[in-house]
Structure formats: C-alpha cells, structure tokens
Design a protein around this motif. Structure first.
Motif, PDB file in Angstrom:
ATOM      1  N   THR A 243       0.822  -1.209   0.000  1.00  0.00           N
ATOM      2  CA  THR A 243       0.000   0.000   0.000  1.00  0.00           C
ATOM      3  C   THR A 243       0.855   1.257   0.000  1.00  0.00           C
ATOM      4  N   MET A 244       2.169   1.100   0.221  1.00  0.00           N
ATOM      5  CA  MET A 244       3.051   2.254   0.308  1.00  0.00           C
ATOM      6  C   MET A 244       3.124   2.978  -1.035  1.00  0.00           C
TER       7      MET A 244
ATOM      8  N   ALA B  56      -1.264   4.500   7.708  1.00  0.00           N
ATOM      9  CA  ALA B  56      -2.538   5.218   7.699  1.00  0.00           C
ATOM     10  C   ALA B  56      -2.402   6.557   6.983  1.00  0.00           C
ATOM     11  N   VAL B  57      -1.273   7.237   7.217  1.00  0.00           N
ATOM     12  CA  VAL B  57      -1.045   8.532   6.569  1.00  0.00           C
ATOM     13  C   VAL B  57      -0.897   8.349   5.064  1.00  0.00           C
ATOM     14  N   VAL B  58      -0.061   7.403   4.659  1.00  0.00           N
ATOM     15  CA  VAL B  58       0.218   7.189   3.238  1.00  0.00           C
ATOM     16  C   VAL B  58      -1.048   6.835   2.466  1.00  0.00           C
ATOM     17  N   SER B  59      -1.864   5.964   3.065  1.00  0.00           N
ATOM     18  CA  SER B  59      -3.074   5.519   2.368  1.00  0.00           C
ATOM     19  C   SER B  59      -4.070   6.650   2.152  1.00  0.00           C
TER      20      SER B  59
ATOM     21  N   TRP C  58       1.451  14.425  -2.013  1.00  0.00           N
ATOM     22  CA  TRP C  58       2.751  13.901  -2.413  1.00  0.00           C
ATOM     23  C   TRP C  58       3.608  14.982  -3.061  1.00  0.00           C
ATOM     24  N   ILE C  59       2.981  15.828  -3.863  1.00  0.00           N
ATOM     25  CA  ILE C  59       3.717  16.927  -4.502  1.00  0.00           C
ATOM     26  C   ILE C  59       4.287  17.861  -3.441  1.00  0.00           C
ATOM     27  N   ASP C  60       3.471  18.182  -2.444  1.00  0.00           N
ATOM     28  CA  ASP C  60       3.932  19.069  -1.363  1.00  0.00           C
ATOM     29  C   ASP C  60       5.064  18.422  -0.568  1.00  0.00           C
TER      30      ASP C  60
END
Length: 254
Positions: A109-110, A151-154, A161-163
């Motif tokens: 999921t990463m 949890a954050v990545v999902s 992601w751009i930021d």
C-alpha cells in the motif's frame, strides 16, 4: 460388529487406499475378511485406527505411531511432550509467517495512492528497488511508527505527495548549501536541519523520537538505498550520509 473397508474409510474421513497402505505396513491390519475376501474391520480395529489418526494429526511419523500403539510399555507421555514442543514451535513459525505476509501486504500500500504515471510526475525518474518496500515492512512493520505511517500514506492525495516532495527537495538544497559552506555537522545550521528532518519523518510516523530518528539516520550510512529516498543520487556526495547522521546525533544531544 464388522465393518467393510469402505465404511471404515468413510467414518474416519480417509481414503480406502490409506487403509490399504496401513495394512501393507502392518500399522493397522483388519481382523477378518468377508466371504468375498474383502477386508473386514472389528470394533477394536476401529479403536486402533482412531489412535493412529490421533497421533498422525499431532504430526507423528507412521513408524513412531506404530511404536506408540503396539508397545504398552512405551512412554506415551514423553512422546506427547516432545510433539507438544514441536507443535508449539510450528505455531510460532506460522505466526511469524503470517506477520511477514501482513507486513508485505502493508508494504504494497506504500505509495499506491498514486498511479505509475503520477509517481513519474511527482518523483521524476526515482523509483524504489524491487522488493525494497517488502523488506522495509519486514524490518519495521511491527513498530507503532510504521502503523501510523501506513494510515497517513493511504490517505495522501497527489497534491499531498507533490507538497511532500517539494519539502524534501527544499530541505536537501539547504543541506547541500550548509555542507558546501564547510560548516560542521555539529554546528547550529546542521542541527536545525536535523530537527527539520525529524519533523519530516514525523509527518509520516505521527511522532518521531530522537532515538528513532537516529536509527533512521544510521541507515543512511549503512544502506545507500535508504539514503536515496531522502537525497536523490545526483545530489549525493561523499560523506553526506555521515554528515546527516552526525547532525542528527548532535541535535539529539542539544
């Protein structure tokens, strides 16, 4: 009462061929034969079969089972204790395998909030090595930081992601400026960057202690791939990983 071989196989949940095999090796031979010459099992035969299947379910080899059911002087308790130890170890091994698979599933999921095209847009030509996410998950999957990070990545959007990538690149640019200036890794500028690095890790971990940050920074020195996630290869230079590690240590002491 006598039971034909098919009936016994059905009751026991095994095949007729298995009963034939047990007969051939002398583990369970039927007491009689039908007028047509077919195997016929008595109630004592069925009782013996129950004991055989019980030991087989526990993982005993057939020769060990023969010893247990044939010799009344055999120390069955000692055998059971030994098998208990083997079963407990098997359970532990399976639990480790389950955890490893779960970590690998989590690793998949990463970064999967982005399509391959979006990843190329956000990260340019940078891609993680094949199987690296699974390896990291195996090493860190049991930590609270990893769970929070998943949890954050999902939940991250493309703009998130751009930021994050812009923040990383800004940090690297300022790091290189400090390094090029000849400043020490233990100086205030380097330590301030180390604190920013801890904050960046905290965005994904939820919280990053100085101790955990130091562990990550040590990986930059020992694992070039890990350093590549923070500082892309074109920006790397000799001694950079050690500089980051030393700055992190100095900041923790401060």
């Amino acid at each position: 009462m006598e039971y034909p071989v098919g009936k016994v196989a059905g009751l026991a949940g095994i095949t007729v061929r298995t009963l034939h095999h047990y007969d051939e090796i002398g583990l369970l031979s039927p007491s009689g034969r039908s007028p047509a010459g077919y195997r016929s099992y008595s109630e004592s035969d069925v009782d013996r079969l129950q004991r055989v299947l019980y030991y087989r379910e526990l993982g005993f080899a057939l020769d060990e089972i023969a010893t247990l059911v044939d010799d009344p002087g055999t120390d069955a308790l000692a055998h059971l204790k030994r098998q208990h130890e083997l079963l407990v170890e098997r359970i532990r091994r399976l639990e480790r395998m389950v955890a490893s698979v779960e970590h690998a599933m989590e690793a998949r999921t990463m970064g999967h909030a982005l399509t391959p095209e979006e990843k190329l847009e956000v990260f340019g030509g940078f891609t993680e090595p094949e199987g690296y996410a699974e390896q990291v998950a195996a090493n860190w999957g049991g930590t609270p930081e990893w769970q929070r990070g998943q949890a954050v990545v999902s939940s991250m959007s493309k703009q998130d992601w751009i930021d994050a990538e812009a923040l990383r690149q800004s940090w690297v640019d300022r790091l290189l400026a400090v390094v090029d200036s000849g400043a020490a890794a233990t100086g205030p500028a380097a330590m301030d960057l180390a604190e920013e690095h801890r904050a960046m890790l905290g965005r994904f971990m939820g919280e990053c202690s100085h101790e955990r940050q130091a562990q990550v920074a040590e990986l930059y020195v020992t694992d070039p791939v890990q350093l590549g996630f923070l500082v892309r290869e074109p920006d790397q230079r000799p001694g950079l990983a050690e500089f980051i590690r030393d700055a992190v240590r100095a900041n923790a002491a401060r």
